[in-house]
Design a protein around this motif. Structure first.
Motif, PDB file in Angstrom:
ATOM      1  N   ARG A  82       1.144   8.051   1.093  1.00  7.95           N
ATOM      2  CA  ARG A  82       1.378   9.356   0.477  1.00  7.95           C
ATOM      3  C   ARG A  82       1.876  10.385   1.483  1.00  7.95           C
ATOM      4  O   ARG A  82       2.681  11.252   1.156  1.00  7.95           O
ATOM      5  N   LEU A 101       0.841  -1.181   0.000  1.00  9.80           N
ATOM      6  CA  LEU A 101       0.000   0.000   0.000  1.00  9.80           C
ATOM      7  C   LEU A 101       0.881   1.238   0.000  1.00  9.80           C
ATOM      8  O   LEU A 101       1.851   1.321   0.756  1.00  9.80           O
ATOM      9  N   PHE A 147      -2.984   7.104   2.427  1.00 14.44           N
ATOM     10  CA  PHE A 147      -2.383   6.058   1.600  1.00 14.44           C
ATOM     11  C   PHE A 147      -3.308   5.700   0.446  1.00 14.44           C
ATOM     12  O   PHE A 147      -4.520   5.976   0.474  1.00 14.44           O
ATOM     13  N   ASP A 148      -2.722   5.094  -0.583  1.00 15.54           N
ATOM     14  CA  ASP A 148      -3.455   4.677  -1.772  1.00 15.54           C
ATOM     15  C   ASP A 148      -3.612   3.169  -1.777  1.00 15.54           C
ATOM     16  O   ASP A 148      -2.680   2.425  -1.438  1.00 15.54           O
ATOM     17  N   GLY A 157      -5.775   3.145  -7.217  1.00 14.17           N
ATOM     18  CA  GLY A 157      -5.644   4.525  -6.760  1.00 14.17           C
ATOM     19  C   GLY A 157      -6.664   4.976  -5.746  1.00 14.17           C
ATOM     20  O   GLY A 157      -6.779   6.189  -5.499  1.00 14.17           O
ATOM     21  N   ALA A 158      -7.407   4.045  -5.138  1.00 16.49           N
ATOM     22  CA  ALA A 158      -8.391   4.443  -4.133  1.00 16.49           C
ATOM     23  C   ALA A 158      -7.689   5.118  -2.961  1.00 16.49           C
ATOM     24  O   ALA A 158      -6.768   4.548  -2.370  1.00 16.49           O
ATOM     25  N   ARG A 159      -8.129   6.325  -2.641  1.00 11.63           N
ATOM     26  CA  ARG A 159      -7.466   7.105  -1.601  1.00 11.63           C
ATOM     27  C   ARG A 159      -8.135   6.843  -0.251  1.00 11.63           C
ATOM     28  O   ARG A 159      -9.352   6.942  -0.110  1.00 11.63           O
TER      29      ARG A 159
END
Length: 410
Positions: free
Chosen positions: A231, A228, A296-297, A301-303
């Motif tokens: 970010r 995972l 985190f993504d 790309g699900a945030r």
């Protein structure tokens, strides 16, 4: 389940010399050791009292004797009463272990350098080392471990030795193993690696891992192992007490935060966006709150976000670890181990020596270390082995830095 003390520790004493001996952590260490020894409380939080360490030949808790340096004069019994009033120590414990607190307080010597103290570095180191060796003789300790639990100091500038390094040099001079439980400089000063290596002593540190960073060392590997993408990882600490006041200094806070950020970089494989903020809230006393916000993504790309809240008492979290470290390092010294004990990285934000950053891997390494300490434990029990040929003799002097801090001399 509490581990039974090894027969190798029978009839011997181990000194624990605490830098910052009248602070909250040190007071909790002394009171806690007395309480567990008397059977008043279980050894909760002490890893060395679990079955994995039962055969490591560690010194028994009743064999530990305490002393130390401090620049304040509040007696330990009174300090313990204040901690009990704040909910850090159980109600009634200061009176129950009053004799043990008073005995430790009689072994506390003035630290420094204090304002107006005109002694140079060499004189301070010699005086501190003499205090430690005198304590060892009076107490009859086979060996003494010096543990720094003083408030965090700013990162030093220039070549002068900060207070933490003066104490570390004194430990070397006194022939004592050394543990730095703080983010302060200690043995990391450029003048001290050579004397430390030449001393033939084991040492460990730095900056005890008690709260927010403990959680980070678990969660960081989780994100990495599940692939995972983190970010950003930001955090805030609210704390009071002496540590809160010390960390209100931006330079001291920077020293503290460096270890927190290093754990993330090591466990995630690269630095991430985000900072840690430390706020002094005197009303919190010895309690602290830490928040983390992790962005985190996930797949496609699900945030997502994970938020954690940690509320705890730093002294209660730190004290069992200090007792663990004193016992482990004392046993390492008895076994003749030297240099940085990287296997004790489980306990630190910024460990000396090589080792993993993940808490699970660090614990596995710690258990292997316990096995290494146990190699000759049975032989010790049968023969009464103690590597020190003469426990009453003064320790052999270790190299100490020159007064100007530029080199080492014997």
């Amino acid at each position: 389940m509490s581990a039974s003390p090894s027969a190798s520790s029978h009839g011997s004493r181990t000194g624990v010399w605490l830098i910052g001996a009248r602070g909250s952590v040190a007071t909790t260490v002394v009171a806690g050791c007395a309480a567990v020894t008397a059977g008043l409380h279980p050894p909760t939080g002490m890893v060395t009292e679990t079955p994995d360490f039962a055969d490591a030949g560690l010194p028994a808790l009743p064999s530990l004797v305490f002393g130390g340096h401090d620049t304040v004069d509040c007696p330990l019994p009174k300090r313990a009463e204040a901690l009990a009033a704040g909910g850090v120590l159980p109600h009634g414990l200061p009176s129950a272990v009053g004799a043990e607190l008073a005995a430790a307080d009689r072994e506390i010597r003035p630290g420094g350098p204090l304002p107006g103290d005109m002694r140079d570095e060499e004189a301070l180191i010699a005086a501190f080392a003499a205090d430690i060796t005198d304590f060892a003789r009076r107490s009859g300790a086979d060996r003494t471990v010096v543990v720094n639990v003083a408030s965090t100091e700013p990162v030093p500038t220039g070549g002068a030795l900060p207070a933490s390094s003066l104490y570390a040099a004194a430990a070397l001079r006194a022939g004592c193993p050394y543990v730095n439980f703080t983010p302060s400089t200690g043995l990391h000063h450029p003048a001290l690696p050579a004397p430390a290596a030449a001393s033939g002593l084991p040492y460990a540190g730095r900056d005890g891992k008690t709260g927010q960073t403990l959680l980070r060392s678990v969660l960081g590997p989780m994100f990495a192992q599940r692939a995972l993408a983190v970010r950003a990882w930001s955090g805030t600490n609210l704390l009071g007490g002496g540590d809160g006041a010390a960390l209100a200094d931006p330079a001291a806070a920077a020293a503290k935060n460096a270890g927190k950020e290093r754990v993330l970089a090591d466990t995630l494989g690269a630095p991430v966006e985000g900072e840690v903020h430390i706020d002094d809230v005197p009303a919190l006393g010895d309690w602290k709150t830490a928040w983390d916000h992790i962005a985190f993504d996930g797949f496609l790309g699900a945030r997502m976000v994970l938020q954690t809240t940690w509320q705890g008492c730093d002294s209660s979290l730190a004290a069992p670890l200090v007792l663990d470290l004193a016992r482990l390092v004392a046993r390492a010294h008895q076994r003749g181990l030297t240099g940085p004990l990287g296997e004790l990285g489980f306990y630190f934000k910024d460990p000396v020596g090589d080792g993993p950053s993940s808490l699970a891997e660090q614990y596995a390494e710690l258990k292997r270390f316990a096995g290494r300490l146990a190699d000759d434990a049975d032989a010790d029990a049968e023969t009464g082995f103690a590597p020190d040929a003469d426990a009453d003799a003064a320790p052999a002097p270790a190299p100490a830095p020159d007064a100007d801090g530029r080199g080492a001399r014997r």
